[in-house]
Motif scaffolding. Sequence first.
Motif, mmCIF file in Angstrom:
data_model
loop_
_atom_site.group_PDB
_atom_site.id
_atom_site.type_symbol
_atom_site.label_atom_id
_atom_site.label_comp_id
_atom_site.label_asym_id
_atom_site.label_seq_id
_atom_site.Cartn_x
_atom_site.Cartn_y
_atom_site.Cartn_z
ATOM 1 N N PHE A 38 58.855 44.476 38.197
ATOM 2 C CA PHE A 38 59.003 45.911 37.986
ATOM 3 C C PHE A 38 59.553 46.110 36.588
ATOM 4 O O PHE A 38 60.605 45.563 36.242
ATOM 5 N N ASP A 40 61.437 48.047 34.059
ATOM 6 C CA ASP A 40 62.435 49.119 34.129
ATOM 7 C C ASP A 40 62.190 50.216 33.107
ATOM 8 O O ASP A 40 62.393 51.396 33.404
ATOM 9 N N LYS A 43 58.724 51.814 34.029
ATOM 10 C CA LYS A 43 58.704 52.271 35.427
ATOM 11 C C LYS A 43 57.364 51.953 36.088
ATOM 12 O O LYS A 43 56.752 52.784 36.758
ATOM 13 N N ARG A 47 58.486 44.701 42.291
ATOM 14 C CA ARG A 47 59.242 43.452 42.177
ATOM 15 C C ARG A 47 59.158 42.710 43.503
ATOM 16 O O ARG A 47 59.863 43.022 44.467
ATOM 17 N N ASN A 68 63.230 40.016 38.406
ATOM 18 C CA ASN A 68 61.820 39.802 38.080
ATOM 19 C C ASN A 68 61.444 38.324 37.996
ATOM 20 O O ASN A 68 62.145 37.531 37.350
ATOM 21 N N SER A 86 67.109 38.743 35.045
ATOM 22 C CA SER A 86 67.346 40.158 34.771
ATOM 23 C C SER A 86 66.863 40.565 33.388
ATOM 24 O O SER A 86 66.780 41.754 33.084
#
Length: 208
Positions: A38, A40, A43, A47, A68, A86
């Motif tokens: 996903f 961030d 958008k 995930r 991820n 992350s």
Amino acid sequence: GGLPQPSPKLRWRQGVGAWHVDGPTAVAGGRVLFGSAFLDVEKKGERALLCLDAGDGKTVWKAPLKLNPWGGPTVAGDRVLVPSSSIRYDPQQVASAQGEVAAFALADGSQAWKRDVGAGVLGAVAVAGDRAVFADTGGRVQALDAKTGETRWVYRGEAPFFGGPAVSGDTAYAADLKGVLHAIGLADGTRIWTLDLAQALGAPGLVY
């Protein structure tokens, strides 16, 4: 131009506009396995670790992930090992990186174990026998028991690792962001040798 031209036929296609796949795909037992991220900022994506039927592309199971899975899954017997992070491949974000390695049952996607790493794991997990070996952005190469997730050894380098390790015989190999290649004993994590590729090649090296 005079050779026969192939005409591949599309058998199936899934996930258009829904998944964001950056890592390698694994195929085992008539199933296709891959990680979707996903994004961030954008958008977009989902995930999760996904398992599709190789014949018709239908989803067999889906396991949600906290972070991820940039490195993609590795199949080890009846388990699927997935690294996650992350952060993306950005050296500027290494200090804040978090990650984990998780194992899922190949049959139904149930989680067998999960290990928080305290650093990002961007490369794929290498499996040899009962060892699952991975490298992290904290400058470590670690070996876990592939069945239980218990730590077997931890090797400490001097720079972050983005790329995943490789295993051959009784040795694991991993290259870091300073361009140093590390040869590590698979049995106990001892350093066998290191090679500064940047110095040897006369140019700085960032091994991604």
